[in-house]
Structure formats: C-alpha cells, structure tokens
Design a protein around this motif. Structure first.
Motif, PDB file in Angstrom:
ATOM      1  N   ALA B 117       0.816  -1.223   0.000  1.00  0.00           N
ATOM      2  CA  ALA B 117       0.000   0.000   0.000  1.00  0.00           C
ATOM      3  C   ALA B 117       0.845   1.267   0.000  1.00  0.00           C
ATOM      4  O   ALA B 117       1.966   1.299   0.515  1.00  0.00           O
ATOM      5  CB  ALA B 117      -0.920   0.005   1.217  1.00  0.00           C
ATOM      6  N   TRP B 118       0.281   2.293  -0.607  1.00  0.00           N
ATOM      7  CA  TRP B 118       0.853   3.650  -0.566  1.00  0.00           C
ATOM      8  C   TRP B 118      -0.249   4.582  -0.084  1.00  0.00           C
ATOM      9  O   TRP B 118      -1.353   4.584  -0.641  1.00  0.00           O
ATOM     10  CB  TRP B 118       1.339   4.080  -1.945  1.00  0.00           C
ATOM     11  N   ILE B 119       0.046   5.357   0.933  1.00  0.00           N
ATOM     12  CA  ILE B 119      -0.941   6.293   1.490  1.00  0.00           C
ATOM     13  C   ILE B 119      -0.668   7.706   0.977  1.00  0.00           C
ATOM     14  O   ILE B 119       0.483   8.143   0.928  1.00  0.00           O
ATOM     15  CB  ILE B 119      -0.880   6.295   3.031  1.00  0.00           C
ATOM     16  N   PHE B 120      -1.733   8.367   0.593  1.00  0.00           N
ATOM     17  CA  PHE B 120      -1.640   9.785   0.259  1.00  0.00           C
ATOM     18  C   PHE B 120      -2.599  10.578   1.150  1.00  0.00           C
ATOM     19  O   PHE B 120      -3.763  10.199   1.303  1.00  0.00           O
ATOM     20  CB  PHE B 120      -2.077  10.045  -1.191  1.00  0.00           C
ATOM     21  N   GLY B 174       1.296  -1.041  -9.279  1.00  0.00           N
ATOM     22  CA  GLY B 174       0.503  -2.078  -8.622  1.00  0.00           C
ATOM     23  C   GLY B 174       0.263  -1.868  -7.139  1.00  0.00           C
ATOM     24  O   GLY B 174      -0.260  -2.754  -6.461  1.00  0.00           O
ATOM     25  N   TYR B 175       0.657  -0.708  -6.632  1.00  0.00           N
ATOM     26  CA  TYR B 175       0.349  -0.422  -5.222  1.00  0.00           C
ATOM     27  C   TYR B 175      -1.155  -0.220  -5.052  1.00  0.00           C
ATOM     28  O   TYR B 175      -1.832   0.291  -5.943  1.00  0.00           O
ATOM     29  CB  TYR B 175       1.037   0.874  -4.766  1.00  0.00           C
ATOM     30  N   LYS B 176      -1.662  -0.590  -3.882  1.00  0.00           N
ATOM     31  CA  LYS B 176      -3.005  -0.186  -3.488  1.00  0.00           C
ATOM     32  C   LYS B 176      -2.892   1.226  -2.933  1.00  0.00           C
ATOM     33  O   LYS B 176      -2.122   1.476  -1.992  1.00  0.00           O
ATOM     34  CB  LYS B 176      -3.547  -1.102  -2.379  1.00  0.00           C
ATOM     35  N   VAL B 177      -3.638   2.140  -3.524  1.00  0.00           N
ATOM     36  CA  VAL B 177      -3.585   3.526  -3.076  1.00  0.00           C
ATOM     37  C   VAL B 177      -4.677   3.775  -2.042  1.00  0.00           C
ATOM     38  O   VAL B 177      -5.854   3.500  -2.292  1.00  0.00           O
ATOM     39  CB  VAL B 177      -3.736   4.493  -4.267  1.00  0.00           C
ATOM     40  N   ILE B 178      -4.259   4.252  -0.895  1.00  0.00           N
ATOM     41  CA  ILE B 178      -5.211   4.560   0.169  1.00  0.00           C
ATOM     42  C   ILE B 178      -5.116   6.056   0.477  1.00  0.00           C
ATOM     43  O   ILE B 178      -4.029   6.569   0.736  1.00  0.00           O
ATOM     44  CB  ILE B 178      -4.932   3.713   1.429  1.00  0.00           C
ATOM     45  N   ILE B 236       2.477  -1.060   4.526  1.00  0.00           N
ATOM     46  CA  ILE B 236       2.493   0.366   4.155  1.00  0.00           C
ATOM     47  C   ILE B 236       3.918   0.743   3.757  1.00  0.00           C
ATOM     48  O   ILE B 236       4.777   0.954   4.601  1.00  0.00           O
ATOM     49  CB  ILE B 236       1.991   1.253   5.308  1.00  0.00           C
ATOM     50  N   LEU B 237       4.143   0.802   2.465  1.00  0.00           N
ATOM     51  CA  LEU B 237       5.505   1.047   1.979  1.00  0.00           C
ATOM     52  C   LEU B 237       5.804   2.531   1.862  1.00  0.00           C
ATOM     53  O   LEU B 237       6.861   2.987   2.241  1.00  0.00           O
ATOM     54  CB  LEU B 237       5.705   0.327   0.647  1.00  0.00           C
ATOM     55  N   GLY B 238       4.861   3.279   1.309  1.00  0.00           N
ATOM     56  CA  GLY B 238       5.088   4.715   1.153  1.00  0.00           C
ATOM     57  C   GLY B 238       3.947   5.512   1.749  1.00  0.00           C
ATOM     58  O   GLY B 238       2.816   5.029   1.849  1.00  0.00           O
TER      59      GLY B 238
END
Lengths: 267, 267
Positions: B117-120, B174-178, B236-238
């Motif tokens: 996952a990558w969180i913004f 391919g990240y899941k964007v949250i 949570i990678l980024g």
C-alpha cells in the motif's frame, strides 16, 4: 557565484531527466527564445537563479528526510553547498534549531530523580569539522575514512556556537546530557580533549562505537544505545543530531532536532 | 520584494530577542555604521537578504520538523511565504519529493497478494487549496474552519501536478492507493468529485474523519487508521503528506515523503 559552461550542461542533464517539462525542446526552448533580444548576462543570471532554487530544493529534501541515501553532493550543487556552509544560511539554520530546542527544553517540568535526558550527537552537531570539509569539497569528494580519522585525531574541531548555547541551557536546566557519537572508542581521549577545549563540559555519559558496534548502521547502533538508556530509567526528552539516523529508529525522543547538514549522509 | 519600514522594525524585534549578537547596539550598530558612507538602497537590499535568509531558515526548520506547533506564519515572513508559494521554489520542492518517492516506489519488488500500500494525504498533497489561501494571506491569517469548509464544498481544488504524476506511477506499479485525509465524512461526495475532476482515479480506499474521530489529534487519528490497515494485512511502503502528523506516530511507512507546506501546521 559564477557558472562555468560545464555547469550549464550539468544543470540541464541533472534536472531535465526528472522533469519532462524542463527538457530542452528546440521548438520552444527558453534559452533560444531569448538569445537575441536579451543580453547573455541575463541568461546567466536566470540560470544561476534556477540552479540556486534546484539546489535549495535538494537541500530541503535532505532536511525533510525525503532523499534516498546519497554518497556525495550532486556535482551541480557543489558550489551552492559550499556557499551555504560558509555563509549566513548555515548559521541561521543552526540558530533556529538551537532556539526551538531551547524553548522545548525550558517548557518541560523536570522530575527530581535526575533521569530526564537530552542526547547530543557530536560531529556537525556539537563540533564542526568545517576546516576538514573545506579542504575536501564540502561533501563533493567521496568520504575518506582514513583522512577523516587523521583529522579527528588532531582534536581541533570547532564548537558549533548555537549548539554550545543550547548545551549550556540544557545542562543548567538539570537535564542529564548524554553524548552519542559514531566516533570509535579508540578516539575517546582525543574526543574528550576536543570537546573540553571547545567549551563543552559536565556530560553524564559519552558513548562511542565499541568493537561490538562495528559495521552496524548508525540508526541501529544509536537506537540500541537509546534503548539501553531507557532500560536504565532515563526519559529521553530531547535529541539533537545532524543526521536522521541520529533521531529515527526506536526509543526515539519526545522531540528531536535535526541540525542542517548538506555535506554528507549517514544511514 | 519591497520591505516597508514596518518590516524593518519587525525584522529586528522578531530575531533580536533570540540571537543576542543580533541585538541592536547603539555603540556598534550595523545600520548606523553605514548610514553615511553607503546609500540607503544598499541597506534595504542587505536587510531584504537578511529577512530572506531568516525566513528560509524558518521554512527549513518547519520542513525538518524542528518547530513547535505554530498558529500562523510569522508576520515578517508573510511576504516571503507568499513569494515561495507562488514562485518556482514551491514547484521545485514538490517535484523533487515526487521524484524521490517515485524512485523508491519503483525500487520495491511488490508481492502478488495486492497488499502493498501507498498512502496519500489529500489537502496540499494531492489537491492544492492555493486559490483559497491566496485570498487568506497564505497562512498569515488565522485558519478559519467555516470559511475553509465553504471552499472545500465548492470542490474546485487543483491537482498538484507532481503528486498526480507520482500517483499515476504508484498505481501503475501495482500499489493499493489509500487516501487518508483529515476532511470530514460529510465531505466525502464533494471530495470524490474534486479528486476525479483533478485527474485522480482508482484509489482503493478513501478514509475521512468519522464522528468517532472528531477532536482527535491528526497524528493519533492517522496512526489509528494505519494500524487498522496493517491489521487488514497491508504493508504500508510509502506515505506522502504535507504535515509531519501525516507521517509520524505509529504504524509508520517504510519511507515517508514530506511535501512542503509553510502555510499551516496541523498537530
């Protein structure tokens, strides 16, 4: 600041790859567009401004911990970093960190048990190695452990004045001062002498890398040492360091204070 | 930039208290010393440079998380912040963060389970509220929740282009964007419309503050939500955000990316 032609080239080659709208385009090239109606000196000053902004962004990114580990200052920013390190910008950045840290230190009601601690890193936090780095390109040359060790062994690093002021304030407020450095145990005596000659005094503990710590990432070594402090009962309220690896990891302090350092990166 | 006399006064009153060697001294006053031999215009430009450096230090200190919580931009830095936010400096700072984040995103070998996952964050991370802040002093006015809510409800915030580029890259990798925002649940519909109109698409989850989250510090609310993600199995990678409260706390990402924002501070 003067920008030799090499730098113009580097400016474009460094930044153009990353930002497609900055890529030179023969149809609509900013430089070509103004080549006739405007004098060359204006072109230089625009590029100088551009370079300054890009290199300031690079420094900002470092201070905000946004950069991947880096080995040397980017070639096109070498002059910018030199100017920053020898100018007022570096001093003012040191001053504001010292001031903010001091205000935080004062705001805390310390307990009577003598276990409220403040950690300081040494190099580029309490002591400045600028005389060494000025002879080695201010971070533009690849770091040379042997040469740097020879410099450390002279014991003539300078006090960073705003840090010395914070150090005194923190001591006088009653914090236990713990020095936690990446320097080796074999440099203990010269480090103590250097610190005392620079005006630092009365630290509670000076922790250097022992042979057990050899090869550990700084962030691991320092986290382990902070964890030991916590096990001894210390409450780590403040932590001052010029590297994010001084401040992050585990057993982190209540507030940490990142001093500026665009010359080198330690993981 | 022009500096009215008021600012000269503010410059001294703001900084003199903190740095004793900057205190005006009638015996050895820099300004008095040069009053006759040098033209006034030079004095102005020196003070302008001084103010610029001090305000740059203030911005740097904010980006490095060295400042205590603050309510508004310091009066003497209001013009500096406006110039920064409307000039190239802000854009270049956004670009380098986007570039560094993108390089990190690419460097990771994602697993096949769809749990990377990558969180913004949203405001000042994906969407820019500059049209609102330009009408409210770029952080110089005290934040007004009602007025800002009325702006949010228009749904016309702009895409931050370097973040949109990163967003697309992260999605395509391919990240899941949250999306994790301090906006209220009642603003879900307008936020979705605004994001889509600005070019954002295909997020996996959009998390807004529910009534349960009301009154929580942002750093707590966001840590709790990240902890829930981890319990659901996400790695949570980024994490990209313009506030340190987007990035710190618990369940923090492998790498976090601090976007610039000198206009406001959220604890």
């Amino acid at each position: 600041m003067t920008i030799p032609l090499l730098n113009l080239f580097l400016l474009f080659s460094f930044f153009a790859l990353s930002f497609s709208h900055e890529t030179p385009n023969p149809q609509n090239n900013h430089h070509n567009h103004h080549a006739f109606p405007r004098p060359l000196i204006i072109e230089y000053s625009e590029l100088e401004e551009e370079l300054k902004l890009r290199c300031t962004s690079w420094r900002f990114a470092g201070e905000a911990n946004n950069l991947s580990p880096w080995i040397t200052v980017p070639k096109e920013c070498a002059e910018h970093v030199k100017e920053y390190m020898t100018g007022k910008g570096y001093i003012y950045d040191l001053e504001i960190v010292s001031k903010e840290a001091g205000e935080f230190a004062k705001s805390i009601q310390l307990k009577d048990d003598g276990l409220d601690a403040w950690i300081f890193d040494i190099d580029e936090t309490l002591l400045s190695n600028l005389p060494y780095y000025s002879a080695h390109g201010y971070g533009f040359e690849v770091f040379d452990h042997e040469k740097f060790d020879a410099w450390v062994e002279k014991g003539v690093a300078l006090a960073i004045e705003p840090s010395l002021k914070l150090y005194e304030d923190v001591l006088n407020l009653g914090y236990k001062v713990i020095l936690l450095t990446g320097r080796k145990e074999s440099h203990r005596a010269v480090t103590v002498d250097n610190l005392i000659n620079a005006g630092f005094r009365d630290w509670h503990q000076l922790i250097l890398r022992s042979s057990d710590d050899k090869g550990k990432l700084a962030v691991i070594y320092k986290s382990e040492k902070r964890s030991e402090m916590e096990k001894e009962g210390y409450r780590i309220l403040g932590n001052s360091g010029d590297q994010w690896s001084d401040l992050l990891g585990s057993s982190i302090s209540v507030r940490s204070f990142k001093l500026p350092n665009p010359m080198y990166y330690i993981a």
